[in-house]
Scaffold this active site. Structure first.
Site, PDB file in Angstrom:
ATOM      1  N   ASN A 153     -21.865 -17.607 -11.727  1.00  0.00           N
ATOM      2  CA  ASN A 153     -21.604 -18.043 -10.135  1.00  0.00           C
ATOM      3  C   ASN A 153     -22.693 -18.867  -9.128  1.00  0.00           C
ATOM      4  OD1 ASN A 153     -22.923 -15.375 -11.211  1.00  0.00           O
ATOM      5  ND2 ASN A 153     -23.629 -15.104  -9.216  1.00  0.00           N
ATOM      6  N   GLN A 181     -15.587 -15.881 -12.352  1.00  0.00           N
ATOM      7  CA  GLN A 181     -15.796 -17.249 -11.382  1.00  0.00           C
ATOM      8  C   GLN A 181     -14.794 -18.389 -12.084  1.00  0.00           C
ATOM      9  OE1 GLN A 181     -17.001 -18.380  -8.911  1.00  0.00           O
ATOM     10  NE2 GLN A 181     -18.131 -16.497  -8.164  1.00  0.00           N
ATOM     11  N   SER A 201     -11.509 -10.686 -10.660  1.00  0.00           N
ATOM     12  CA  SER A 201     -11.640 -10.196  -9.353  1.00  0.00           C
ATOM     13  C   SER A 201     -10.836 -10.845  -8.402  1.00  0.00           C
ATOM     14  CB  SER A 201     -12.999 -10.242  -8.706  1.00  0.00           C
ATOM     15  OG  SER A 201     -13.182  -9.743  -7.474  1.00  0.00           O
ATOM     16  N   HIS A 203     -10.705 -11.292  -5.129  1.00  0.00           N
ATOM     17  CA  HIS A 203     -11.238 -12.226  -3.982  1.00  0.00           C
ATOM     18  C   HIS A 203     -12.013 -13.380  -4.268  1.00  0.00           C
ATOM     19  CE1 HIS A 203     -15.680 -10.993  -3.683  1.00  0.00           C
ATOM     20  NE2 HIS A 203     -15.243  -9.945  -4.546  1.00  0.00           N
ATOM     21  N   THR A 239      -4.907   6.549  -7.979  1.00  0.00           N
ATOM     22  CA  THR A 239      -3.273   5.532  -7.346  1.00  0.00           C
ATOM     23  C   THR A 239      -3.511   4.389  -7.297  1.00  0.00           C
ATOM     24  OG1 THR A 239      -2.906   7.715  -6.236  1.00  0.00           O
ATOM     25  CG2 THR A 239      -1.843   5.913  -5.504  1.00  0.00           C
ATOM     26  N   CYS A 325     -31.274 -10.188  -1.872  1.00  0.00           N
ATOM     27  CA  CYS A 325     -31.680  -9.411  -0.847  1.00  0.00           C
ATOM     28  C   CYS A 325     -31.608  -8.044  -0.935  1.00  0.00           C
ATOM     29  CB  CYS A 325     -31.264  -9.882   0.561  1.00  0.00           C
ATOM     30  SG  CYS A 325     -31.341 -11.561   0.751  1.00  0.00           S
TER      31      CYS A 325
HETATM   32  C1  LIG Z   1     -18.273 -11.778  -7.392  1.00  0.00           C
HETATM   33  C2  LIG Z   1     -18.585 -11.664  -9.134  1.00  0.00           C
HETATM   34  C3  LIG Z   1     -18.628 -10.511  -9.744  1.00  0.00           C
HETATM   35  C4  LIG Z   1     -18.326  -9.158  -8.822  1.00  0.00           C
HETATM   36  O1  LIG Z   1     -17.044  -9.062  -8.481  1.00  0.00           O
HETATM   37  P1  LIG Z   1     -16.265  -8.033  -7.336  1.00  0.00           P
HETATM   38  O2  LIG Z   1     -15.115  -7.988  -7.381  1.00  0.00           O
HETATM   39  O3  LIG Z   1     -17.010  -8.609  -6.225  1.00  0.00           O
HETATM   40  O4  LIG Z   1     -16.979  -6.563  -7.706  1.00  0.00           O
HETATM   41  C5  LIG Z   1     -18.948 -10.352 -11.027  1.00  0.00           C
HETATM   42  N1  LIG Z   1     -19.186 -11.336 -11.670  1.00  0.00           N
HETATM   43  C6  LIG Z   1     -19.426 -12.811 -11.205  1.00  0.00           C
HETATM   44  C7  LIG Z   1     -19.884 -13.873 -11.958  1.00  0.00           C
HETATM   45  C8  LIG Z   1     -18.882 -12.787  -9.743  1.00  0.00           C
HETATM   46  O5  LIG Z   1     -18.989 -14.103  -9.328  1.00  0.00           O
END
Ligand SMILES: *Cc1c(COP(=O)(O)O)cnc(C)c1O
Length: 378
Positions: A153, A181, A201, A203, A239, A325
Protein backbone atom coordinates in the site's frame (compact mmCIF):
# COMPACT_ATOMS: atom_id res chain seq x y z
CA UNK A 1 -13.20 25.78 0.99
CA UNK A 2 -10.98 24.87 -1.94
CA UNK A 3 -10.21 21.17 -1.76
CA UNK A 4 -6.67 20.00 -2.54
CA UNK A 5 -6.12 17.67 -5.52
CA UNK A 6 -6.55 14.09 -4.30
CA UNK A 7 -3.47 11.86 -4.50
CA UNK A 8 -4.35 9.41 -1.74
CA UNK A 9 -6.29 6.68 -3.56
CA UNK A 10 -4.39 3.97 -1.67
CA UNK A 11 -5.90 5.26 1.58
CA UNK A 12 -9.41 5.22 0.19
CA UNK A 13 -11.28 5.95 -3.02
CA UNK A 14 -14.48 7.89 -3.55
CA UNK A 15 -17.55 5.75 -4.21
CA UNK A 16 -18.12 5.72 -7.96
CA UNK A 17 -21.42 7.52 -8.74
CA UNK A 18 -22.63 4.39 -10.58
CA UNK A 19 -21.95 2.33 -7.43
CA UNK A 20 -23.89 4.75 -5.24
CA UNK A 21 -26.82 4.65 -7.63
CA UNK A 22 -27.21 0.86 -7.52
CA UNK A 23 -26.88 0.86 -3.73
CA UNK A 24 -29.59 3.40 -2.91
CA UNK A 25 -32.72 1.22 -3.40
CA UNK A 26 -31.25 -1.31 -0.94
CA UNK A 27 -31.47 1.27 1.86
CA UNK A 28 -35.11 2.01 1.13
CA UNK A 29 -37.43 -0.05 -1.04
CA UNK A 30 -35.42 -3.30 -0.96
CA UNK A 31 -34.45 -3.13 2.71
CA UNK A 32 -35.09 -6.81 3.45
CA UNK A 33 -32.86 -9.21 5.36
CA UNK A 34 -31.13 -11.51 2.86
CA UNK A 35 -31.69 -14.39 5.29
CA UNK A 36 -35.50 -13.93 5.38
CA UNK A 37 -36.65 -16.76 3.16
CA UNK A 38 -40.41 -16.40 3.62
CA UNK A 39 -41.26 -13.16 1.79
CA UNK A 40 -40.35 -10.97 -1.14
CA UNK A 41 -38.44 -8.43 0.96
CA UNK A 42 -35.94 -11.11 1.86
CA UNK A 43 -35.80 -12.72 -1.55
CA UNK A 44 -35.13 -9.35 -3.24
CA UNK A 45 -32.18 -8.80 -0.92
CA UNK A 46 -30.97 -12.37 -1.36
CA UNK A 47 -31.08 -12.05 -5.16
CA UNK A 48 -29.05 -8.85 -5.00
CA UNK A 49 -26.44 -10.51 -2.78
CA UNK A 50 -26.24 -13.44 -5.15
CA UNK A 51 -25.70 -11.12 -8.13
CA UNK A 52 -22.98 -9.20 -6.29
CA UNK A 53 -21.26 -12.45 -5.28
CA UNK A 54 -21.13 -13.45 -8.96
CA UNK A 55 -19.89 -10.01 -10.03
CA UNK A 56 -17.04 -10.11 -7.52
CA UNK A 57 -16.21 -13.72 -8.42
CA UNK A 58 -16.14 -12.85 -12.12
CA UNK A 59 -13.64 -10.02 -11.60
CA UNK A 60 -11.27 -12.47 -9.90
CA UNK A 61 -12.05 -15.52 -11.99
CA UNK A 62 -13.31 -17.22 -8.83
CA UNK A 63 -16.12 -19.54 -7.79
CA UNK A 64 -18.96 -17.50 -6.16
CA UNK A 65 -19.10 -20.21 -3.48
CA UNK A 66 -15.61 -19.20 -2.32
CA UNK A 67 -16.70 -15.60 -1.53
CA UNK A 68 -17.23 -14.74 2.16
CA UNK A 69 -18.51 -11.18 2.66
CA UNK A 70 -16.93 -9.33 5.58
CA UNK A 71 -16.73 -5.74 6.85
CA UNK A 72 -13.46 -5.08 5.00
CA UNK A 73 -9.94 -6.31 4.50
CA UNK A 74 -8.99 -5.99 8.16
CA UNK A 75 -11.72 -8.44 9.12
CA UNK A 76 -10.91 -10.74 6.19
CA UNK A 77 -7.26 -10.88 7.23
CA UNK A 78 -8.17 -11.55 10.88
CA UNK A 79 -10.50 -14.35 9.79
CA UNK A 80 -7.90 -15.88 7.47
CA UNK A 81 -4.96 -15.84 9.86
CA UNK A 82 -6.73 -16.54 13.16
CA UNK A 83 -9.19 -18.91 11.52
CA UNK A 84 -6.47 -21.07 9.95
CA UNK A 85 -4.35 -21.11 13.10
CA UNK A 86 -7.27 -22.09 15.34
CA UNK A 87 -8.59 -24.77 12.98
CA UNK A 88 -5.16 -26.33 12.31
CA UNK A 89 -3.34 -26.14 15.63
CA UNK A 90 -3.11 -29.91 15.82
CA UNK A 91 -1.00 -29.79 12.63
CA UNK A 92 1.36 -26.95 13.47
CA UNK A 93 1.95 -23.60 15.08
CA UNK A 94 4.14 -21.59 12.69
CA UNK A 95 3.23 -18.76 10.31
CA UNK A 96 5.42 -16.88 7.83
CA UNK A 97 4.89 -13.28 6.72
CA UNK A 98 6.88 -10.21 5.70
CA UNK A 99 7.90 -7.13 7.69
CA UNK A 100 6.43 -4.80 5.00
CA UNK A 101 2.88 -6.15 5.28
CA UNK A 102 -0.06 -3.94 6.29
CA UNK A 103 -0.69 -3.55 10.02
CA UNK A 104 -3.84 -5.66 9.65
CA UNK A 105 -1.54 -8.64 8.97
CA UNK A 106 1.30 -7.68 11.32
CA UNK A 107 -0.92 -6.90 14.31
CA UNK A 108 -2.96 -10.09 13.79
CA UNK A 109 0.32 -12.04 13.79
CA UNK A 110 1.35 -10.23 16.99
CA UNK A 111 -1.95 -11.27 18.56
CA UNK A 112 -1.37 -14.89 17.55
CA UNK A 113 2.17 -14.72 18.91
CA UNK A 114 0.73 -13.69 22.29
CA UNK A 115 -1.48 -16.78 22.11
CA UNK A 116 1.60 -18.94 21.53
CA UNK A 117 2.01 -19.02 17.74
CA UNK A 118 5.47 -18.75 16.24
CA UNK A 119 5.86 -16.15 13.52
CA UNK A 120 8.71 -15.65 11.05
CA UNK A 121 8.95 -12.15 9.57
CA UNK A 122 10.89 -12.13 6.32
CA UNK A 123 12.82 -9.00 5.34
CA UNK A 124 12.57 -7.74 1.75
CA UNK A 125 15.51 -6.45 -0.28
CA UNK A 126 16.09 -2.70 -0.73
CA UNK A 127 13.55 -2.70 -3.58
CA UNK A 128 10.88 -4.09 -1.24
CA UNK A 129 10.84 -7.51 -2.93
CA UNK A 130 10.64 -10.97 -1.37
CA UNK A 131 11.93 -14.00 -3.29
CA UNK A 132 10.12 -17.33 -3.29
CA UNK A 133 13.38 -18.99 -2.15
CA UNK A 134 13.29 -16.91 1.05
CA UNK A 135 9.84 -18.26 1.76
CA UNK A 136 10.91 -21.80 0.92
CA UNK A 137 13.89 -21.58 3.28
CA UNK A 138 11.66 -20.39 6.12
CA UNK A 139 9.13 -23.24 5.82
CA UNK A 140 9.32 -25.78 8.66
CA UNK A 141 7.48 -29.05 9.30
CA UNK A 142 5.09 -27.17 11.61
CA UNK A 143 4.37 -24.28 9.24
CA UNK A 144 0.64 -23.78 8.68
CA UNK A 145 0.39 -20.66 6.58
CA UNK A 146 2.35 -18.15 4.51
CA UNK A 147 0.88 -14.64 4.18
CA UNK A 148 2.38 -12.29 1.58
CA UNK A 149 0.54 -9.33 0.04
CA UNK A 150 0.07 -8.87 -3.70
CA UNK A 151 0.83 -5.15 -3.72
CA UNK A 152 2.21 -2.91 -1.01
CA UNK A 153 0.00 0.00 0.00
CA UNK A 154 2.89 2.43 0.55
CA UNK A 155 5.22 1.68 -2.36
CA UNK A 156 2.99 -0.24 -4.78
CA UNK A 157 5.65 -3.00 -4.98
CA UNK A 158 4.26 -6.28 -6.37
CA UNK A 159 5.40 -9.53 -4.77
CA UNK A 160 5.88 -12.71 -6.86
CA UNK A 161 2.81 -14.33 -5.32
CA UNK A 162 2.47 -17.11 -7.92
CA UNK A 163 5.98 -18.35 -7.14
CA UNK A 164 5.52 -17.87 -3.39
CA UNK A 165 2.21 -19.74 -3.43
CA UNK A 166 3.81 -22.54 -5.41
CA UNK A 167 6.61 -23.12 -2.88
CA UNK A 168 4.08 -23.05 -0.04
CA UNK A 169 1.90 -25.63 -1.79
CA UNK A 170 4.88 -27.84 -2.59
CA UNK A 171 5.37 -28.20 1.19
CA UNK A 172 1.66 -28.57 1.98
CA UNK A 173 1.46 -25.07 3.49
CA UNK A 174 -1.56 -22.79 3.00
CA UNK A 175 -1.11 -19.44 1.26
CA UNK A 176 -3.01 -16.25 2.11
CA UNK A 177 -2.56 -13.00 0.20
CA UNK A 178 -3.70 -9.51 1.14
CA UNK A 179 -4.84 -8.36 -2.31
CA UNK A 180 -6.50 -5.16 -1.05
CA UNK A 181 -4.33 -2.82 -3.15
CA UNK A 182 -4.29 -5.02 -6.24
CA UNK A 183 -7.99 -5.75 -6.80
CA UNK A 184 -9.31 -3.51 -9.56
CA UNK A 185 -5.84 -2.15 -10.35
CA UNK A 186 -4.18 -5.15 -12.00
CA UNK A 187 -5.60 -8.43 -13.37
CA UNK A 188 -5.82 -11.17 -10.73
CA UNK A 189 -7.00 -14.73 -11.17
CA UNK A 190 -8.08 -17.05 -8.39
CA UNK A 191 -8.89 -20.11 -10.54
CA UNK A 192 -5.87 -22.37 -10.82
CA UNK A 193 -3.72 -20.07 -8.68
CA UNK A 194 -1.80 -21.36 -5.65
CA UNK A 195 -3.79 -18.99 -3.41
CA UNK A 196 -5.98 -20.56 -0.70
CA UNK A 197 -7.21 -17.34 0.92
CA UNK A 198 -7.43 -13.80 -0.49
CA UNK A 199 -8.47 -10.61 1.33
CA UNK A 200 -9.94 -7.52 -0.32
CA UNK A 201 -11.85 -4.35 0.52
CA UNK A 202 -14.57 -2.37 -1.27
CA UNK A 203 -13.37 1.14 -0.46
CA UNK A 204 -10.01 0.68 -2.18
CA UNK A 205 -11.66 0.27 -5.59
CA UNK A 206 -14.59 2.73 -5.68
CA UNK A 207 -16.98 0.70 -3.53
CA UNK A 208 -18.23 1.81 -0.11
CA UNK A 209 -16.37 1.58 3.19
CA UNK A 210 -17.28 -1.19 5.62
CA UNK A 211 -17.59 -3.98 3.08
CA UNK A 212 -15.00 -6.49 1.90
CA UNK A 213 -14.54 -10.14 1.25
CA UNK A 214 -12.37 -13.13 1.96
CA UNK A 215 -12.01 -15.66 -0.82
CA UNK A 216 -11.49 -19.04 0.83
CA UNK A 217 -11.29 -22.43 -0.83
CA UNK A 218 -13.80 -24.95 0.49
CA UNK A 219 -10.96 -27.33 1.39
CA UNK A 220 -9.44 -24.83 3.86
CA UNK A 221 -10.30 -25.53 7.49
CA UNK A 222 -11.19 -22.15 8.95
CA UNK A 223 -12.59 -21.39 12.41
CA UNK A 224 -15.19 -18.61 12.32
CA UNK A 225 -14.22 -15.60 14.43
CA UNK A 226 -17.73 -14.71 15.54
CA UNK A 227 -20.63 -16.92 16.54
CA UNK A 228 -24.18 -16.43 15.41
CA UNK A 229 -26.52 -17.32 12.60
CA UNK A 230 -23.90 -19.19 10.54
CA UNK A 231 -24.24 -16.91 7.53
CA UNK A 232 -21.78 -17.24 4.66
CA UNK A 233 -21.57 -21.05 4.92
CA UNK A 234 -20.77 -20.81 8.59
CA UNK A 235 -17.64 -18.76 8.00
CA UNK A 236 -18.93 -15.35 9.00
CA UNK A 237 -22.05 -14.89 11.10
CA UNK A 238 -23.98 -11.64 11.05
CA UNK A 239 -26.79 -10.14 8.95
CA UNK A 240 -25.42 -9.29 5.55
CA UNK A 241 -24.73 -5.63 4.70
CA UNK A 242 -26.90 -5.74 1.59
CA UNK A 243 -26.34 -2.17 0.28
CA UNK A 244 -22.60 -2.55 0.86
CA UNK A 245 -22.51 -5.92 -0.87
CA UNK A 246 -24.49 -4.53 -3.83
CA UNK A 247 -21.99 -1.67 -4.03
CA UNK A 248 -19.02 -4.03 -3.87
CA UNK A 249 -20.51 -6.11 -6.69
CA UNK A 250 -21.06 -3.07 -8.89
CA UNK A 251 -17.54 -1.81 -8.10
CA UNK A 252 -16.21 -5.18 -9.25
CA UNK A 253 -18.28 -5.06 -12.45
CA UNK A 254 -17.02 -1.55 -13.22
CA UNK A 255 -13.43 -2.53 -12.46
CA UNK A 256 -13.65 -5.47 -14.82
CA UNK A 257 -14.92 -3.25 -17.65
CA UNK A 258 -12.57 -0.34 -17.03
CA UNK A 259 -9.36 -2.04 -15.88
CA UNK A 260 -7.78 -2.68 -19.29
CA UNK A 261 -7.83 1.01 -20.31
CA UNK A 262 -7.81 2.58 -16.86
CA UNK A 263 -4.58 0.98 -15.73
CA UNK A 264 -2.67 2.34 -18.73
CA UNK A 265 -4.17 5.82 -18.42
CA UNK A 266 -3.31 5.95 -14.71
CA UNK A 267 0.19 4.55 -15.28
CA UNK A 268 0.85 7.29 -17.86
CA UNK A 269 -0.24 9.97 -15.36
CA UNK A 270 1.83 8.41 -12.57
CA UNK A 271 4.86 8.26 -14.86
CA UNK A 272 4.38 11.89 -15.84
CA UNK A 273 4.14 12.92 -12.19
CA UNK A 274 7.24 10.93 -11.27
CA UNK A 275 9.28 12.19 -14.23
CA UNK A 276 8.18 15.78 -13.55
CA UNK A 277 9.29 15.62 -9.92
CA UNK A 278 12.53 13.67 -10.46
CA UNK A 279 13.47 15.90 -13.40
CA UNK A 280 13.27 19.09 -11.35
CA UNK A 281 14.39 17.90 -7.93
CA UNK A 282 17.80 16.23 -8.20
CA UNK A 283 17.80 14.77 -4.66
CA UNK A 284 14.41 13.06 -5.12
CA UNK A 285 14.50 9.24 -5.32
CA UNK A 286 11.81 6.61 -5.84
CA UNK A 287 11.31 3.90 -3.21
CA UNK A 288 10.74 0.31 -4.24
CA UNK A 289 10.96 -1.63 -7.46
CA UNK A 290 9.88 0.40 -10.47
CA UNK A 291 9.62 -2.76 -12.55
CA UNK A 292 7.31 -4.71 -10.25
CA UNK A 293 4.88 -2.02 -9.17
CA UNK A 294 1.22 -1.01 -9.27
CA UNK A 295 0.37 1.42 -12.08
CA UNK A 296 -1.00 4.08 -9.69
CA UNK A 297 1.60 4.51 -6.95
CA UNK A 298 4.90 6.32 -6.52
CA UNK A 299 6.69 6.78 -3.21
CA UNK A 300 9.37 9.48 -3.32
CA UNK A 301 12.03 10.48 -0.77
CA UNK A 302 13.08 14.14 -0.65
CA UNK A 303 16.39 13.78 1.16
CA UNK A 304 17.31 16.70 3.39
CA UNK A 305 13.77 18.03 3.64
CA UNK A 306 12.06 17.90 7.04
CA UNK A 307 9.24 15.40 6.68
CA UNK A 308 6.77 17.05 9.02
CA UNK A 309 7.26 20.50 7.45
CA UNK A 310 6.97 18.94 4.00
CA UNK A 311 3.57 17.35 4.66
CA UNK A 312 2.30 20.51 6.37
CA UNK A 313 3.41 22.62 3.41
CA UNK A 314 1.94 20.40 0.70
CA UNK A 315 -1.52 21.90 1.14
CA UNK A 316 -2.58 21.98 -2.51
CA UNK A 317 -2.49 18.19 -2.77
CA UNK A 318 -3.75 15.41 -0.50
CA UNK A 319 -0.93 12.90 0.01
CA UNK A 320 0.36 10.62 2.73
CA UNK A 321 3.74 9.66 4.10
CA UNK A 322 2.81 6.24 5.38
CA UNK A 323 3.86 6.97 8.91
CA UNK A 324 1.68 5.75 11.72
CA UNK A 325 0.22 8.39 13.99
CA UNK A 326 -0.34 7.17 17.50
CA UNK A 327 -1.80 9.50 20.11
CA UNK A 328 1.40 11.24 21.07
CA UNK A 329 4.04 10.47 18.48
CA UNK A 330 4.44 9.90 14.76
CA UNK A 331 6.45 6.84 13.83
CA UNK A 332 8.37 6.54 10.55
CA UNK A 333 6.99 4.10 7.97
CA UNK A 334 7.75 0.49 8.94
CA UNK A 335 7.70 -0.39 5.23
CA UNK A 336 10.44 2.05 4.23
CA UNK A 337 12.49 1.18 7.32
CA UNK A 338 12.31 -2.53 6.43
CA UNK A 339 13.70 -1.61 3.00
CA UNK A 340 16.71 -0.02 4.68
CA UNK A 341 15.79 3.67 4.87
CA UNK A 342 16.85 5.65 7.96
CA UNK A 343 14.16 7.25 10.14
CA UNK A 344 14.97 10.66 8.60
CA UNK A 345 14.66 9.43 5.02
CA UNK A 346 11.46 7.57 5.84
CA UNK A 347 9.98 10.74 7.35
CA UNK A 348 11.01 12.71 4.23
CA UNK A 349 9.08 10.36 1.93
CA UNK A 350 5.73 11.02 0.31
CA UNK A 351 3.30 8.53 -1.23
CA UNK A 352 1.40 9.73 -4.27
CA UNK A 353 -1.43 7.42 -5.31
CA UNK A 354 -3.61 8.14 -8.32
CA UNK A 355 -6.96 6.79 -9.46
CA UNK A 356 -10.04 6.88 -11.65
CA UNK A 357 -10.73 10.59 -11.20
CA UNK A 358 -7.14 11.90 -11.38
CA UNK A 359 -6.76 14.36 -14.25
CA UNK A 360 -3.79 15.65 -16.21
CA UNK A 361 -4.46 19.02 -14.58
CA UNK A 362 -4.18 17.43 -11.10
CA UNK A 363 -0.79 16.02 -12.11
CA UNK A 364 0.41 19.38 -13.40
CA UNK A 365 -0.71 21.03 -10.15
CA UNK A 366 1.13 18.40 -8.12
CA UNK A 367 4.39 18.73 -10.03
CA UNK A 368 4.40 22.53 -9.80
CA UNK A 369 3.43 22.55 -6.12
CA UNK A 370 5.87 19.83 -5.01
CA UNK A 371 8.79 21.46 -6.83
CA UNK A 372 7.99 24.87 -5.29
CA UNK A 373 7.59 23.52 -1.76
CA UNK A 374 10.64 21.25 -1.81
CA UNK A 375 12.86 24.00 -3.21
CA UNK A 376 11.65 26.33 -0.47
CA UNK A 377 12.34 23.80 2.31
CA UNK A 378 15.55 22.22 1.02
C1 LIG B 1 -6.57 -0.56 3.33
C2 LIG B 1 -5.80 -1.82 3.48
C3 LIG B 1 -6.19 -2.79 4.41
C4 LIG B 1 -7.34 -2.59 5.36
O1 LIG B 1 -8.56 -2.56 4.69
P1 LIG B 1 -9.91 -2.11 5.43
O2 LIG B 1 -10.99 -2.56 4.50
O3 LIG B 1 -9.83 -0.63 5.51
O4 LIG B 1 -9.97 -2.79 6.73
C5 LIG B 1 -5.45 -3.96 4.46
N1 LIG B 1 -4.40 -4.16 3.65
C6 LIG B 1 -4.01 -3.26 2.75
C7 LIG B 1 -2.84 -3.55 1.87
C8 LIG B 1 -4.69 -2.06 2.63
O5 LIG B 1 -4.27 -1.16 1.74
Amino acid sequence: MNYPAYFDYNATTPVDPAVLEVMLPYFSMHFGNAASRTHVFGSKAEEAVSTARKQLARLLDADPKDVVFTSGATESINLALKGVWEANRHRGNHLITVSTEHKAVLDTCEHLAHLGAEITYLTPDSEGLIRAEQVEAAIRPDTLLVSVMVANNETGVLQPIQAIGAVAHKQGVLFHTDATQAVGKIPLSWAGSPIDLLSLSGHKFYGPKGIGALLARKSVALTAQQDGGRHERGRRSGTLNVPGIVGLGEAARLAQNLLPTEKDRIAALRNKLEAGILGQIPQATVNGSRQYRLPNTTNITFAGVDGELLLLSLNEIAVSNGSACTSATTLPSHVLKAMGLSDDLAYSSVRFSLGRFTSEEDVNTAIRHVVTVVNRLA
